[in-house]
Design a protein around this motif. Structure first.
Motif, PDB file in Angstrom:
ATOM      1  N   MET A   2      76.853  83.256  22.066  1.00 19.87           N
ATOM      2  CA  MET A   2      76.734  84.689  21.794  1.00 19.87           C
ATOM      3  C   MET A   2      76.426  85.407  23.098  1.00 19.87           C
ATOM      4  O   MET A   2      75.287  85.405  23.568  1.00 19.87           O
ATOM      5  N   GLY A   3      77.469  85.987  23.684  1.00 19.42           N
ATOM      6  CA  GLY A   3      77.328  86.542  25.020  1.00 19.42           C
ATOM      7  C   GLY A   3      76.942  88.009  25.039  1.00 19.42           C
ATOM      8  O   GLY A   3      77.373  88.803  24.195  1.00 19.42           O
ATOM      9  N   TYR A   4      76.129  88.378  26.000  1.00 17.36           N
ATOM     10  CA  TYR A   4      75.790  89.772  26.295  1.00 17.36           C
ATOM     11  C   TYR A   4      75.936  89.969  27.800  1.00 17.36           C
ATOM     12  O   TYR A   4      75.624  89.064  28.590  1.00 17.36           O
ATOM     13  N   ASP A   5      76.379  91.171  28.214  1.00 11.17           N
ATOM     14  CA  ASP A   5      76.458  91.425  29.645  1.00 11.17           C
ATOM     15  C   ASP A   5      75.130  91.981  30.161  1.00 11.17           C
ATOM     16  O   ASP A   5      74.138  92.056  29.416  1.00 11.17           O
ATOM     17  N   ALA A   6      75.101  92.382  31.422  1.00  6.95           N
ATOM     18  CA  ALA A   6      73.855  92.832  32.051  1.00  6.95           C
ATOM     19  C   ALA A   6      73.315  94.108  31.437  1.00  6.95           C
ATOM     20  O   ALA A   6      72.134  94.438  31.605  1.00  6.95           O
ATOM     21  N   ASN A   7      74.170  94.841  30.687  1.00  9.14           N
ATOM     22  CA  ASN A   7      73.737  96.069  30.020  1.00  9.14           C
ATOM     23  C   ASN A   7      73.469  95.861  28.536  1.00  9.14           C
ATOM     24  O   ASN A   7      73.399  96.827  27.777  1.00  9.14           O
ATOM     25  N   ALA A   8      73.332  94.590  28.138  1.00  5.60           N
ATOM     26  CA  ALA A   8      73.063  94.219  26.741  1.00  5.60           C
ATOM     27  C   ALA A   8      74.204  94.601  25.806  1.00  5.60           C
ATOM     28  O   ALA A   8      73.997  94.793  24.606  1.00  5.60           O
TER      29      ALA A   8
END
Length: 780
Positions: free
Chosen positions: A684-690
Motif C-alpha cells: 500500500m504505497g503513499y508518496d511524500a505528500n501522503a
C-alpha cells in the motif's frame, strides 16, 4: 436408525447452495421501491483547511435529490464525532473521526459531502459540480518523521502527533542483557497493507416514518455494535433501529469498524423520505476503508551459550493513520505476541503510536499478531546464525513445553488478566512440520540445486494466536411448532461458515439432522445484544452458547415428551425430528411437543413445566483460547529478476477440537494465501505528500491461484479447557506465521550472498537490492 454425529464431521456448508446458484443476497442485491443512490465527495488532499463548500450547482443537476454537508446532518445528530476508540490509559490525544469533514481534511479519501440522486451515475456526475475551496497544508507520511519535534501536525489543532504510548513487559530485562553471552540487534519494518474483500462496504437504509422504524442492511461484521452507535448518534431507541448483515462477501477486520457512511446514509433516508443505498467502489476502498500498520521495530535479543533466550527488549513505532477508528489494539497485540510461544524470562518493549495523514489503521486478519511473530522468528534466525546452530534447534530449545500447560505468562491482555496458554504441544507441532517438509535433508537438496544455478531456500516459523475474545456472544435455540429447530445469534457470517458451525453444534443434540435447523445470524431483530465477528471468536463464544442452549432445549424436550409418551426420559432419543422410544416404533414429533409446550388455555402443560421449548444462553468466557502451530516454507529465488516463487508450504495447526475439519482446512488455507500476499505482493504505497499511489489492482497486487504453492495442512487437536466444546479459533491462524517463514526461506536461499532481510513484503526490487548490497559488502 440411530442419531447421526455432526460435531467433528466434514459436513457440507449450509451456505453454499444459495451462493453457488446465484441466490446469495448481498447489500447491493437488495432492491426497494423508489430507492435512491448516494455518492461521496472525498478529499483529494492529504491535509487541507476547508474554506468553503458550495453545493448549489450540484443540487440543481437533473436527478439530484439532496446534497448534504455536515451542517445539514447536525439537526439529526447528538454529536458530530464518532467516539469509538476502545478505552486505554495510554492515549495522549483524542482524534475521533467527524461524521463529515467540515473545517479540515486529514487524509485523502475523507468524506466531505454526499449527493443523493436517482442513480449512482447521476450522483457521481453531481460531485463534479460541488465547489470546494481549500488551503493545502503540509502532510505527514512517515510515522517516524511524525514524532520529530518539528514535524508538521497531522491535525492543525493538536499540539503533536503522538497519539499514545505505553510499555509492555516483565522481569529484569537490563540484568538479562548484562549477563548474556550473545546479544543480537535488528531493525524490522512491516509495511502497510489493506484488506480487499470480494464485496466492498455498503449500506442500504429505509426509514418508515409511520412506524418510526429505521432499517439498515449493512455489510458489517458487527451489526449489534452498529445498531448501538446509530441509536446513540441519532438519539433513538433501540426498538427504532434494526441492523441486518445479509450475505457479507468477506470482512477480514475492516468491516468490524463503524464508519461515517453507516450513520450518514440513514440520515439521508430520513431527510429524503426515501430508501437510500451506497455501495463502495474499489477506488473508495483504497482511500476510505481502514488499513493496517506500518510498524518500525528496533529490538535486540539476549541468549546464553546454549541459545536459551534470556531477554528481549526494544521499541516499536506504529502508524496509527489520521484518526482513531478502533484503538491501540494492533500495536498492543504485536508487542504481546512476540514472546508467547517461547520461554522468555525477561521482556520489555516501548510502544509509540504516531498519527499520519493516511487512512486510519484498524485490525486486518491477525490484528498485529503476524507482525509480532515476524519479529520474534527473525530474531531467532539471527541467533541461529550468530551461534552457528540450526534454526529449528534454536527454537526447540526455547519453545514452551507440553508439560508446562496451562502456562501462565507474565504479560497481560488488554483487559488486565495474565495470558495463560491453555493447551498445546508446541515442540511436537514443530517436529511434525520438520518431518513433513524434509527439513533435515534440505541442505543436500539445496546444494544440488545450487550446483545447477538454482537458489532454493527453506524457512520455519512458530506462532501462537489468542482467539475467542469474550466476554460473551448470545445464542437462542427454539423448537418451532413445525418441528424446525430455530437458531438465532448475534454472531455474524462473512464467509467463514458461521451458520454451518452453529447448526453442527445444535444438530449434535437433536439427532444430527442438519436440514431441520434454520440459523439466523447478524440481525438485531433476532438478537438484541452481542458483538459480532472478529478475533477468531465465533466458534468459541457463539459456539459455546449454542451448545449450552441446545442441551437445555434438548433436555426440556425429552422431559416434556416423557410425560406425553408416559415413559422415562432415559428411554427416549431424538432422531429425524422425532422423539422416539428407544428400540420401538413409538414416537412423537418435535412439532407436537412444541405445540403442547405452547399451551392451551385452561389446560396444564406437560409435566407442569415452564412453557416453550427455547433457551437463550450467554456463556461467559474471559480467558482467551490460544491456537498454535508451526510452518515451513520452501522458495526458489530468481537472482536475475528478484522473483520469489513459493514451492511448498507445510503447516501443523492446533485449534483444539475441530467442529468441521473441512471448514478448518478452508479457513487455514485462506489464511495462508492472505499471508503469502502479505509476504510478497501487497504493497500500500503513499508518496511524500501522503497521496495513495496504489488505488487499483494493477498497482496493488493480490495473490492469485497461479501463485499458490502446494500446501499440506496437518491438524493437531489439544482441546481447550476453557469451554465445554474444547474449541479454539481458526479464522486468522493461517496468516500469522507465513511472512516470517517465507522471508526466512528467501534469506536462506540467498545465504551465499550474505543477504539479510528484515522487512515484509518483499518485492522483486527489494530482493535485487538486497543481493546488490550484500555483494558489495562482501567485496569490501
Amino acid at each position: 436408525m440411530s442419531a447421526r454425529r455432526t460435531f467433528g464431521e466434514s459436513i457440507g456448508r449450509l451456505e453454499d447452495d444459495a451462493l453457488l446458484t446465484g441466490r446469495g443476497r448481498f447489500v447491493d442485491d437488495i432492491t426497494l421501491p423508489s430507492v435512491a443512490e448516494a455518492a461521496f465527495l472525498r478529499s483529494p488532499y492529504a491535509h487541507a483547511k476547508i474554506q468553503r463548500i458550495d453545493v448549489s450547482a450540484a443540487l440543481s443537476m437533473p436527478g439530484v435529490i439532496a446534497v448534504l454537508t455536515l451542517e445539514d446532518l447536525r439537526p439529526y445528530l447528538t454529536t458530530d464525532r464518532l467516539a469509538v476508540g476502545m478505552p486505554s490509559a495510554s492515549y495522549r490525544l483524542f482524534v475521533d473521526r467527524p461524521v463529515l469533514a467540515s473545517t479540515e481534511v486529514v487524509h485523502v479519501g475523507e468524506a466531505i459531502a454526499v449527493v443523493v440522486a436517482e442513480t449512482r451515475y447521476l450522483a457521481e456526475d453531481a460531485l463534479n459540480f460541488i465547489e470546494l475551496d481549500v488551503e493545502p497544508l503540509d502532510a505527514v507520511t512517515d510515522c517516524r518523521e511524525a514524532l520529530r519535534p518539528n514535524a508538521p501536525r497531522v491535525h492543525s489543532d493538536q499540539p503533536h502527533n503522538l497519539l499514545a504510548e505505553f510499555d509492555l513487559g516483565y522481569g529484569n530485562v537490563d540484568l538479562a542483557f548484562k549477563t548474556a553471552a550473545t546479544v543480537v540487534r535488528e531493525e524490522f519494518w512491516l509495511h502497510r497493507g489493506a484488506a480487499h474483500s470480494m464485496e466492498g462496504r455498503g449500506v442500504l437504509a429505509r426509514f418508515d416514518s409511520m412506524e418510526r422504524m429505521l432499517t439498515l442492511w449493512n455489510s458489517t461484521q458487527t451489526p449489534n455494535v452498529s445498531q448501538r452507535l446509530i441509536v446513540d448518534l441519532l438519539g433513538l431507541e433501540e426498538t427504532e433501529v434494526r441492523v441486518v448483515a445479509p450475505d457479507v462477501g468477506g470482512g477480514f477486520g475492516p468491516k468490524l469498524v463503524f464508519y461515517p457512511e453507516e450513520v450518514i446514509i440513514p440520515i439521508a433516508a430520513m431527510i429524503t423520505q426515501r430508501p437510500v443505498k451506497w455501495i463502495e467502489d474499489r477506488r473508495e476502498h483504497f482511500m476510505s476503508t481502514t488499513q493496517e500498520r506500518d510498524q518500525y521495530w528496533s529490538v535486540e535479543i539476549a541468549v546464553d551459550d546454549d541459545a536459551k533466550v534470556l531477554g528481549i527488549r526494544g521499541a516499536l513505532i506504529h502508524d496509527h493513520g489520521a484518526y482513531t477508528a478502533r484503538g491501540v489494539n494492533i500495536p498492543y497485540n504485536s508487542a504481546l505476541t512476540v514472546p508467547l510461544p517461547y520461554n522468555v524470562p525477561n521482556y520489555h518493549v516501548d510502544v509509540k503510536l504516531a498519527l499520519t495523514n493516511k487512512v486510519p489503521v484498524t485490525p486486518i486478519r491477525g490484528a498485529g499478531q503476524p507482525q509480532g511473530t515476524f519479529v520474534m522468528e527473525r530474531l531467532l534466525d539471527r541467533v541461529a546464525v550468530a551461534l552457528n546452530l540450526d534454526r529449528a534447534e534454536v527454537r526447540r530449545r526455547n519453545l514452551v513445553q507440553a508439560d508446562q500447560m496451562p502456562c501462565q505468562k507474565q504479560i497481560k491482555l488488554r483487559g488486565g488478566t495474565y495470558v495463560t496458554l491453555d493447551s498445546g504441544d508446541y515442540p511436537a507441532a514443530q517436529q511434525a512440520v520438520l518431518d513433513a517438509s524434509g527439513w533435515a535433508t534440505f541442505p543436500e537438496r539445496q546444494a544440488a540445486a545450487r550446483a545447477k544455478g538454482r537458489h532454493i531456500g527453506i524457512g520455519l516459523a512458530n506462532y501462537v494466536e489468542g482467539t475467542g475474545r469474550g466476554p460473551f456472544e448470545p445464542v437462542r435455540v427454539r423448537v418451532s411448532s413445525s418441528g424446525k429447530i430455530l437458531v438465532s445469534s448475534s454472531a455474524t457470517a462473512m464467509g467463514q461458515s458461521t451458520k454451518t458451525m452453529l447448526a453442527q453444534i445444535v444438530a449434535e443434540q437433536f439427532g444430527g439432522d442438519m436440514q431441520n435447523i434454520i440459523v439466523t445470524t447478524g440481525d438485531t431483530a433476532a438478537m438484541a445484544s452481542g458483538f459480532g465477528g472478529f478475533n477468531s471468536r465465533q466458534a468459541v463464544m457463539a459456539g459455546s452458547s449454542a451448545h449450552r442452549a441446545a442441551m437445555n432445549v434438548r433436555n426440556k424436550t425429552l422431559l416434556a415428551a416423557s410425560h406425553m409418551l408416559e415413559v422415562a426420559v432415559d428411554d427416549l432419543e431424538i432422531i429425524d425430528s422425532r422423539v422416539r422410544v428407544v428400540g420401538s416404533d413409538k414416537f412423537i414429533s418435535l412439532g407436537d411437543v412444541a405445540r403442547a409446550m405452547a399451551g392451551i388455555p385452561g389446560y396444564q402443560l406437560p409435566g407442569d413445566l415452564e412453557p416453550g421449548l427455547d433457551a437463550t444462553e450467554n456463556v461467559i468466557v474471559h480467558d482467551m483460547a490460544f491456537s498454535s502451530g508451526s510452518a515451513v516454507a520452501e522458495v526458489e529465488v530468481d537472482i536475475e529478476t528478484g522473483e520469489v516463487r513459493v514451492t511448498n508450504f507445510v503447516l501443523s495447526h492446533d485449534c483444539g477440537r475441530m467442529i468441521n475439519p473441512m471448514l478448518v482446512d478452508g479457513q487455514v488455507i485462506g489464511g495462508i494465501a492472505h499471508g503469502l500476499g502479505n509476504a510478497l505482493f501487497e504493497w500500500m504505497g503513499y508518496d511524500a505528500n501522503a497521496q495513495p499511489i496504489t488505488t487499483n489492482f494493477g498497482e496493488y497486487l493480490l495473490i492469485t491461484a497461479t501463485e499458490m504453492p502446494p500446501i499440506k495442512v496437518m491438524h493437531r487437536e489439544t482441546p481447550s479447557p476453557l469451554n465445554a466444546l474444547g474449541v479454539k479459533g481458526v479464522g486468522e491462524s493461517g496468516v500469522i506465521p507465513v511472512a516470517a517463514a517465507v522471508v526466512s526461506a528467501v534469506e536462506n536461499a540467498l545465504s551465499d550472498f550474505g543477504v539479510r532481510l528484515a522487512h515484509a513484503p518483499l518485492t522483486p526490487m527489494d530482493v535485487l537490492a538486497a543481493i546488490t548490497e550484500a555483494s558489495q559488502n562482501m567485496r569490501r
